[in-house]
Motif scaffolding. Structure first.
Motif, PDB file in Angstrom:
ATOM      1  N   ARG A  52       0.825  -1.209   0.000  1.00  0.00           N
ATOM      2  CA  ARG A  52       0.000   0.000   0.000  1.00  0.00           C
ATOM      3  C   ARG A  52       0.861   1.262   0.000  1.00  0.00           C
ATOM      4  N   LEU A  53       1.958   1.205   0.730  1.00  0.00           N
ATOM      5  CA  LEU A  53       2.843   2.372   0.767  1.00  0.00           C
ATOM      6  C   LEU A  53       3.500   2.607  -0.578  1.00  0.00           C
ATOM      7  N   ARG A  54       3.930   1.560  -1.217  1.00  0.00           N
ATOM      8  CA  ARG A  54       4.599   1.694  -2.507  1.00  0.00           C
ATOM      9  C   ARG A  54       4.186   0.541  -3.393  1.00  0.00           C
ATOM     10  N   PRO A  55       3.217   0.752  -4.296  1.00  0.00           N
ATOM     11  CA  PRO A  55       2.737  -0.343  -5.142  1.00  0.00           C
ATOM     12  C   PRO A  55       3.766  -0.728  -6.203  1.00  0.00           C
ATOM     13  N   GLY A  56       4.583  -1.723  -5.876  1.00  0.00           N
ATOM     14  CA  GLY A  56       5.602  -2.147  -6.830  1.00  0.00           C
ATOM     15  C   GLY A  56       5.021  -2.649  -8.139  1.00  0.00           C
ATOM     16  N   VAL A  57       3.804  -3.217  -8.079  1.00  0.00           N
ATOM     17  CA  VAL A  57       3.190  -3.729  -9.304  1.00  0.00           C
ATOM     18  C   VAL A  57       2.904  -2.603 -10.287  1.00  0.00           C
ATOM     19  N   ASP A  99       4.896  -0.018 -10.880  1.00  0.00           N
ATOM     20  CA  ASP A  99       6.133   0.222 -11.609  1.00  0.00           C
ATOM     21  C   ASP A  99       6.493  -0.939 -12.527  1.00  0.00           C
ATOM     22  N   GLU A 100       6.144  -2.140 -12.099  1.00  0.00           N
ATOM     23  CA  GLU A 100       6.595  -3.312 -12.847  1.00  0.00           C
ATOM     24  C   GLU A 100       5.629  -3.744 -13.941  1.00  0.00           C
ATOM     25  N   LEU A 101       4.306  -3.682 -13.652  1.00  0.00           N
ATOM     26  CA  LEU A 101       3.318  -4.230 -14.588  1.00  0.00           C
ATOM     27  C   LEU A 101       2.350  -3.193 -15.140  1.00  0.00           C
ATOM     28  N   GLY A 102       2.348  -1.978 -14.589  1.00  0.00           N
ATOM     29  CA  GLY A 102       1.491  -0.939 -15.136  1.00  0.00           C
ATOM     30  C   GLY A 102       0.236  -0.686 -14.327  1.00  0.00           C
ATOM     31  N   LEU A 103      -0.527   0.330 -14.768  1.00  0.00           N
ATOM     32  CA  LEU A 103      -1.680   0.811 -14.020  1.00  0.00           C
ATOM     33  C   LEU A 103      -2.798  -0.218 -13.940  1.00  0.00           C
ATOM     34  N   VAL A 104      -3.119  -0.871 -15.037  1.00  0.00           N
ATOM     35  CA  VAL A 104      -4.242  -1.818 -15.046  1.00  0.00           C
ATOM     36  C   VAL A 104      -3.989  -2.952 -14.067  1.00  0.00           C
ATOM     37  N   SER A 105      -2.793  -3.513 -14.082  1.00  0.00           N
ATOM     38  CA  SER A 105      -2.467  -4.600 -13.154  1.00  0.00           C
ATOM     39  C   SER A 105      -2.494  -4.119 -11.713  1.00  0.00           C
ATOM     40  N   ALA A 106      -2.032  -2.878 -11.476  1.00  0.00           N
ATOM     41  CA  ALA A 106      -2.029  -2.334 -10.126  1.00  0.00           C
ATOM     42  C   ALA A 106      -3.453  -2.159  -9.610  1.00  0.00           C
ATOM     43  N   LEU A 107      -4.371  -1.703 -10.458  1.00  0.00           N
ATOM     44  CA  LEU A 107      -5.763  -1.534 -10.034  1.00  0.00           C
ATOM     45  C   LEU A 107      -6.440  -2.883  -9.803  1.00  0.00           C
ATOM     46  N   LEU A 126      -6.348   1.812 -23.213  1.00  0.00           N
ATOM     47  CA  LEU A 126      -5.997   3.041 -22.509  1.00  0.00           C
ATOM     48  C   LEU A 126      -4.752   3.678 -23.120  1.00  0.00           C
ATOM     49  N   PRO A 127      -4.738   5.011 -23.222  1.00  0.00           N
ATOM     50  CA  PRO A 127      -3.547   5.688 -23.731  1.00  0.00           C
ATOM     51  C   PRO A 127      -2.447   5.721 -22.678  1.00  0.00           C
ATOM     52  N   SER A 128      -1.249   6.020 -23.112  1.00  0.00           N
ATOM     53  CA  SER A 128      -0.134   6.151 -22.178  1.00  0.00           C
ATOM     54  C   SER A 128      -0.272   7.451 -21.396  1.00  0.00           C
ATOM     55  N   LEU A 129      -0.160   7.339 -20.089  1.00  0.00           N
ATOM     56  CA  LEU A 129      -0.323   8.512 -19.227  1.00  0.00           C
ATOM     57  C   LEU A 129       0.990   9.020 -18.663  1.00  0.00           C
ATOM     58  N   GLY A 130       1.976   8.175 -18.547  1.00  0.00           N
ATOM     59  CA  GLY A 130       3.203   8.572 -17.872  1.00  0.00           C
ATOM     60  C   GLY A 130       3.140   8.207 -16.398  1.00  0.00           C
ATOM     61  N   HIS A 131       4.292   8.075 -15.772  1.00  0.00           N
ATOM     62  CA  HIS A 131       4.353   7.574 -14.393  1.00  0.00           C
ATOM     63  C   HIS A 131       3.630   8.477 -13.417  1.00  0.00           C
ATOM     64  N   ASP A 132       3.821   9.802 -13.512  1.00  0.00           N
ATOM     65  CA  ASP A 132       3.231  10.713 -12.532  1.00  0.00           C
ATOM     66  C   ASP A 132       1.715  10.630 -12.544  1.00  0.00           C
ATOM     67  N   ARG A 133       1.118  10.649 -13.733  1.00  0.00           N
ATOM     68  CA  ARG A 133      -0.341  10.608 -13.798  1.00  0.00           C
ATOM     69  C   ARG A 133      -0.890   9.233 -13.429  1.00  0.00           C
ATOM     70  N   GLU A 134      -0.175   8.169 -13.794  1.00  0.00           N
ATOM     71  CA  GLU A 134      -0.613   6.837 -13.373  1.00  0.00           C
ATOM     72  C   GLU A 134      -0.588   6.712 -11.854  1.00  0.00           C
ATOM     73  N   LEU A 135       0.420   7.305 -11.221  1.00  0.00           N
ATOM     74  CA  LEU A 135       0.505   7.257  -9.761  1.00  0.00           C
ATOM     75  C   LEU A 135      -0.658   8.017  -9.129  1.00  0.00           C
ATOM     76  N   VAL A 136      -1.048   9.151  -9.718  1.00  0.00           N
ATOM     77  CA  VAL A 136      -2.189   9.914  -9.196  1.00  0.00           C
ATOM     78  C   VAL A 136      -3.473   9.099  -9.350  1.00  0.00           C
TER      79      VAL A 136
END
Length: 316
Positions: free
Chosen positions: A180-185, A187-195, A217-227
């Motif tokens: 929960r503090l740092r979703p490694g998935v 960074d490793e697998l992308g937003l869809v897998s993390a959700l 889904l279009p590419s959002l970039g790391h900052d927006r995916e994290l938000v």
């Protein structure tokens, strides 16, 4: 406290009443005062007071709008500006206030970006320490307990096995907190897998968490995916822990200008309570990437959180 309008109006009214009283003196009207003369003077006084009130109301209306804007402005909802209407110094005052808002919003966005960046770095550090230090220590404890349990007499073996299970449960809880503090998935697998992992984590016999995640889904970039992930995480956490929800629906779809995240629950709803730190944190994160955030009552009750994230081509 008497408003500026009434203070100016009463001062003008005093002047007009005194002037009318002087006109009723023996120098200017008949003695005794004729009824028609008194009626004309009183009528003229009433007309002057009404005209004075109307003109003052028109002249001070921009100041009243500015006062309402000052009382209701929220830096987490940028773009709200009173119209620079009126004349002379009033227009200058409103323009100065709008310039001040621009500067405050810019400074708040900069400071919020630094704070959230520091927060994410601290989350990463704590998650790393939980995983590498405490996690490894508990793993070693589990191995030692297994070794001891295998050689222990039967009378102690059951107690040691129970201690193993308690330690294993604690290890899983620490790993869950670290995720929960740092979703490694993410960074490793992308937003869809993390959700998907997020919804699975909150799914319990008492809470149904469903997801509908678009594949185009279009590419959002790391900052927006994290938000997007943090807003979804906060929304689902609120539904599970505070709203008493039984069902949560999370969807992520493509829009003409970017992507839209929706999180709906059937809980108690927002009610009249003031926004807490979690919701304000979502608003601050949305501002950092130029996204729109709306919290509304769901179609079937509960709460709906909607985050609209622009892509590079559609960013506002």
């Amino acid at each position: 406290m008497v408003s500026l309008f009434w203070r100016v109006f009463l001062l003008n009214a005093v002047v007009l009443v005194v002037a009318t009283a002087l006109l009723l003196g023996p120098v200017t009207v008949s003695t005794p005062v004729l009824l028609t003369e008194a009626a004309v003077l009183v009528g003229g006084l009433a007309a002057m007071l009404i005209a004075n009130a109307a003109l003052l109301r028109m002249a001070l209306a921009p100041l009243q709008r500015l006062t309402r804007a000052m009382a209701t402005i929220d830096l987490l909802r940028p773009g709200q500006r009173p119209a620079a209407e009126g004349r002379g110094e009033i227009v200058d005052l409103i323009a100065t206030f709008n310039t001040m808002l621009d500067r405050l919003e810019s400074e708040r966005a900069t400071s919020a970006a630094r704070a959230l960046s520091a927060q994410e770095a601290e989350r990463h550090r704590i998650a790393q320490e939980l995983h590498d230090e405490i996690g490894q220590t508990l793993t070693a404890v589990l191995l030692d307990l297994k070794h001891v349990a295998d050689q222990a007499p039967p009378a102690l073996r059951d107690e040691l096995h129970q201690t193993q299970e308690t330690t294993r449960t604690s290890l899983e809880e620490i790993r869950r907190i670290a995720r929960r503090l740092r979703p490694g998935v993410l960074d490793e697998l992308g937003l869809v897998s993390a959700l998907k992992a997020l919804t699975s984590e909150f799914r319990t016999p008492k809470l149904s968490v469903r997801h509908r995640l678009a594949a185009d889904l279009p590419s959002l970039g790391h900052d927006r995916e994290l938000v997007v992930y943090r807003v979804a995480q906060e929304a689902v956490t609120n539904a599970a822990r505070h709203a008493g929800a039984r069902h949560v629906d999370l969807s992520l779809r493509r829009t003409p200008g970017g992507v839209e995240l929706r999180v709906r629950d059937d809980g108690r709803g927002l009610g009249q309570a003031a926004e807490g730190a979690g919701i304000r944190g979502m608003r601050e994160r949305a501002l950092l990437i130029g996204a729109g955030l709306a919290l509304e009552r769901g179609p079937d009750g509960g709460t709906e959180v909607r985050l609209t994230v622009p892509t590079d081509t559609g960013r506002r």
